[in-house]
Enzyme design. Structure first.
Site, PDB file in Angstrom:
ATOM      1  N   SER A  47       1.104  -1.147   0.036  1.00  0.00           N
ATOM      2  CA  SER A  47      -0.004   0.020  -0.006  1.00  0.00           C
ATOM      3  C   SER A  47       1.098   1.473  -0.036  1.00  0.00           C
ATOM      4  CB  SER A  47      -0.881   0.016   1.270  1.00  0.00           C
ATOM      5  OG  SER A  47      -0.164   0.140   2.427  1.00  0.00           O
ATOM      6  N   ASP A  80      -1.385  -0.997  -3.745  1.00  0.00           N
ATOM      7  CA  ASP A  80      -2.729  -0.798  -3.122  1.00  0.00           C
ATOM      8  C   ASP A  80      -3.112   0.721  -2.802  1.00  0.00           C
ATOM      9  OD1 ASP A  80      -5.226  -1.671  -2.189  1.00  0.00           O
ATOM     10  OD2 ASP A  80      -4.505  -1.730  -0.038  1.00  0.00           O
ATOM     11  N   HIS A  81      -4.261   1.343  -3.014  1.00  0.00           N
ATOM     12  CA  HIS A  81      -4.588   2.649  -2.439  1.00  0.00           C
ATOM     13  C   HIS A  81      -3.424   3.462  -2.892  1.00  0.00           C
ATOM     14  CE1 HIS A  81      -8.372   2.207  -0.715  1.00  0.00           C
ATOM     15  NE2 HIS A  81      -8.005   0.948   0.011  1.00  0.00           N
ATOM     16  N   GLU A 132     -11.677   2.926  -7.561  1.00  0.00           N
ATOM     17  CA  GLU A 132     -13.150   2.899  -6.705  1.00  0.00           C
ATOM     18  C   GLU A 132     -13.842   4.211  -6.965  1.00  0.00           C
ATOM     19  OE1 GLU A 132     -12.446   2.257  -2.759  1.00  0.00           O
ATOM     20  OE2 GLU A 132     -11.400   4.262  -2.280  1.00  0.00           O
ATOM     21  N   HIS A 174     -12.703   0.070   6.782  1.00  0.00           N
ATOM     22  CA  HIS A 174     -11.291  -0.427   6.808  1.00  0.00           C
ATOM     23  C   HIS A 174     -10.767  -0.505   8.511  1.00  0.00           C
ATOM     24  CE1 HIS A 174     -10.502   1.171   2.601  1.00  0.00           C
ATOM     25  NE2 HIS A 174      -9.929  -0.167   2.730  1.00  0.00           N
ATOM     26  N   HIS A 202     -12.989  -4.131  -0.118  1.00  0.00           N
ATOM     27  CA  HIS A 202     -11.949  -3.709   0.864  1.00  0.00           C
ATOM     28  C   HIS A 202     -12.569  -3.940   2.458  1.00  0.00           C
ATOM     29  CE1 HIS A 202      -9.153  -1.349  -1.826  1.00  0.00           C
ATOM     30  NE2 HIS A 202      -9.977  -1.974  -2.639  1.00  0.00           N
ATOM     31  N   ASN A 224      -9.501  -8.441   0.040  1.00  0.00           N
ATOM     32  CA  ASN A 224      -8.800  -7.697   0.575  1.00  0.00           C
ATOM     33  C   ASN A 224      -8.384  -7.857   2.247  1.00  0.00           C
ATOM     34  OD1 ASN A 224      -8.164  -6.750  -2.081  1.00  0.00           O
ATOM     35  ND2 ASN A 224      -7.847  -4.530  -1.407  1.00  0.00           N
ATOM     36  N   VAL A 225      -7.247  -8.409   2.584  1.00  0.00           N
ATOM     37  CA  VAL A 225      -7.284  -8.496   3.919  1.00  0.00           C
ATOM     38  C   VAL A 225      -5.896  -7.777   4.445  1.00  0.00           C
ATOM     39  CG1 VAL A 225      -7.063 -10.198   5.736  1.00  0.00           C
ATOM     40  CG2 VAL A 225      -8.531 -10.789   3.801  1.00  0.00           C
TER      41      VAL A 225
END
Length: 276
Positions: A47, A80-81, A132, A174, A202, A224-225
């Site tokens: 991330s 990620d993100h 997203e 989250h 997510h 996603n974890v």
């Protein structure tokens, strides 16, 4: 085994793809070990926050790529993100096969324009793009528990941006430490019918096992974890240090965390039916 593109890791409908966030090298090693035990493909996620923790993408990114290339199962390395197009370019340059460009904080039109531009550049390099929508209907954030993605709006966003996967809001949040999220399963089914690309969940750490299985059955693909792995890692390290207060060698107590994460990854991959 060579790293694989996301398109090869995504399975048939009803089969989940586990995507687990890396914080340090031991996380990557544990995630791959868990996937090898389960005999399934897996996604190693780095991330933007992880990059900030390490001070740069290259050190942790190259380490994760090396772990993925040494795996006995198909591995995708995913950014990620990422809110920065520069970070996306850096990840593509290193060899990441997939990125999530997160422009959800921008106004809708700016999100669409920025995401479409990133998607076009990434596709020219053969890189998969996840994105997203932003805040839905004036809600307080796309991943707030009460936020919901509108299927028609989601389909229009995918068509306008050309992305390969879409993260959707269906009740998760989250960084949850409890696993009591109630998913909107009928909405997942409607989204699956309306959106022509794989759906991404997510905030899955807050979802109980039976609901994760149901989410995949109703149309979710990429699960996603992050927080759940951090919980089991930290608990194992605490237990190891508590059992031996004189222990000072990090290899011995960090290994306990790595082993716990591997076991949890293998278990969760079964829950989401990553083995088909």
């Amino acid at each position: 085994m060579p790293l694989v593109p996301m398109s090869e890791a995504v399975g048939a409908p009803g089969r989940g793809l586990g995507a687990f966030n890396v914080i340090q090298l031991e996380h990557a090693e544990a995630i791959v070990t868990g996937a090898e035990r389960a005999g399934t493909p897996v996604v190693l996620q780095v991330s933007e926050n992880c990059v900030a923790y390490h001070g740069a993408l290259a050190p942790i990114g190259q380490a994760v790529l090396a772990v993925g290339r040494a795996a006995a199962v198909p591995v995708v390395v995913h950014l990620d993100h990422a809110t920065s197009a520069d970070l996306v370019r850096a990840a593509v340059g290193l060899g990441f096969g997939s990125v999530m460009f997160d422009a959800s904080a921008l106004p809708h039109d700016a999100n669409v324009a920025g995401t479409a531009e990133v998607a076009a550049r990434c596709h020219a390099d053969g890189v998969w793009v996840e994105a997203e929508l932003g805040e839905i209907g004036g809600k307080d954030g796309v991943h707030a528990p009460h936020a919901r993605t509108d299927p028609e709006e989601a389909a229009g966003y995918v068509a306008a941006t050309g992305v390969d996967a879409l993260a959707v809001a269906v009740g998760t949040s989250h960084a949850m430490l409890t696993r009591d999220t109630v998913l909107d399963l009928p909405l997942i089914a409607r989204l699956r019918a309306a959106v022509p690309v794989p759906l991404v969940l997510h905030g899955s750490s807050g979802v109980p096992d039976d609901a994760l299985t149901a989410a995949v059955e109703h149309g979710m693909t990429k699960i996603n974890v992050a927080t759940q792995l951090n919980k089991v890692f930290t608990a194992a390290v605490r237990d190891r240090l508590g059992a031996d207060p004189a222990l000072v060698d990090p290899r011995r107590y960090v290994a306990a965390g790595r082993d716990a994460v591997a076991a949890e990854v293998a278990r969760l991959l079964k829950v989401i039916r990553a083995d088909g």
